[in-house]
Motif scaffolding. Structure first.
Motif, PDB file in Angstrom:
ATOM      1  N   UNK A   1      10.676  87.633 -27.549  1.00 23.67           N
ATOM      2  CA  UNK A   1       9.794  86.669 -28.205  1.00 23.67           C
ATOM      3  C   UNK A   1      10.252  85.237 -28.043  1.00 23.67           C
ATOM      4  N   UNK A   2      11.546  84.977 -28.223  1.00 26.37           N
ATOM      5  CA  UNK A   2      12.031  83.601 -28.065  1.00 26.37           C
ATOM      6  C   UNK A   2      11.892  83.164 -26.612  1.00 26.37           C
ATOM      7  N   UNK A   3      12.090  84.055 -25.681  1.00 29.11           N
ATOM      8  CA  UNK A   3      11.891  83.728 -24.274  1.00 29.11           C
ATOM      9  C   UNK A   3      10.448  83.345 -23.982  1.00 29.11           C
ATOM     10  N   UNK A   4       9.516  84.058 -24.573  1.00 25.24           N
ATOM     11  CA  UNK A   4       8.102  83.731 -24.382  1.00 25.24           C
ATOM     12  C   UNK A   4       7.742  82.386 -25.025  1.00 25.24           C
ATOM     13  N   UNK A   5       8.277  82.122 -26.232  1.00 24.76           N
ATOM     14  CA  UNK A   5       8.008  80.832 -26.885  1.00 24.76           C
ATOM     15  C   UNK A   5       8.508  79.689 -26.006  1.00 24.76           C
ATOM     16  N   UNK A   6       9.718  79.835 -25.479  1.00 32.40           N
ATOM     17  CA  UNK A   6      10.285  78.759 -24.662  1.00 32.40           C
ATOM     18  C   UNK A   6       9.520  78.582 -23.366  1.00 32.40           C
ATOM     19  N   UNK A   7       9.051  79.672 -22.765  1.00 32.25           N
ATOM     20  CA  UNK A   7       8.314  79.554 -21.504  1.00 32.25           C
ATOM     21  C   UNK A   7       6.945  78.908 -21.718  1.00 32.25           C
ATOM     22  N   UNK A   8       6.384  79.033 -22.913  1.00 28.41           N
ATOM     23  CA  UNK A   8       5.102  78.393 -23.212  1.00 28.41           C
ATOM     24  C   UNK A   8       5.226  76.884 -23.307  1.00 28.41           C
ATOM     25  N   UNK A   9       6.413  76.388 -23.596  1.00 26.91           N
ATOM     26  CA  UNK A   9       6.625  74.939 -23.726  1.00 26.91           C
ATOM     27  C   UNK A   9       6.737  74.255 -22.380  1.00 26.91           C
ATOM     28  N   UNK A  10       6.999  75.014 -21.352  1.00 28.85           N
ATOM     29  CA  UNK A  10       7.217  74.417 -20.027  1.00 28.85           C
ATOM     30  C   UNK A  10       5.927  74.000 -19.373  1.00 28.85           C
TER      31      UNK A  10
ATOM     32  N   UNK B   1      13.727  77.274 -30.458  1.00 22.96           N
ATOM     33  CA  UNK B   1      14.859  77.743 -29.660  1.00 22.96           C
ATOM     34  C   UNK B   1      15.790  78.663 -30.441  1.00 22.96           C
ATOM     35  N   UNK B   2      15.450  78.955 -31.689  1.00 21.96           N
ATOM     36  CA  UNK B   2      16.277  79.845 -32.500  1.00 21.96           C
ATOM     37  C   UNK B   2      15.801  81.278 -32.348  1.00 21.96           C
TER      38      UNK B   2
END
Length: 138
Positions: free
Chosen positions: A129-138, A99-100
């Protein structure tokens, strides 16, 4: 690579670049595999630590500030401004950095961005990039 300004209390700006240089002798893994970086970091930390010096390089009058592709050559004033020491390393799956977001345009007091257009580009790319990382966790 990118240039920034140091800004004093009077508002005077001094162009600079910074880098992190190893401050000690760390072992290097010669056999690579998917976890070689983590294993190398963990071994070096166990063997006494891993640290880097933050070196600030002040621009000379003829240095190009707004283009990170132009190397600064010749003698420059360098200041060791800080030391970063890693005391632990963990697998990405165990980490807490998802989330950083690193944003080169978010600066501490006394620093300002230069006219380098890549700073704004990097800011936007890292946010994506951070938006994509977070969306992959959902």
């Amino acid at each position: 690579m990118n240039s920034f300004y140091l800004v004093n209390e009077a508002g005077t700006q001094t162009a600079m670049r910074f880098s992190f240089r190893p401050s000690g002798e760390e072992g290097i893994v010669t056999e690579t595999h998917p976890d070689f970086f983590l294993e190398n970091m963990q071994k070096n930390i166990a063997d006494g630590g891993v640290s880097w010096d933050m070196v600030v390089t002040l621009a000379n009058p003829d240095d190009v500030v707004a283009d990170p592709s132009v190397q600064w050559t010749g003698d420059h004033t360098e200041i060791v401004a800080a030391r970063f020491t890693a005391k632990a390393a963990m697998a990405e799956s165990d980490g807490q950095c998802d989330e950083l977001n690193f944003d080169p345009m978010v600066l501490s007091d006394g620093f300002a961005p230069s006219e380098d257009p890549m700073l704004q580009v990097r800011s936007m790319i890292y946010a994506l990039g951070v938006g994509q990382r977070l969306s992959e966790k959902e």
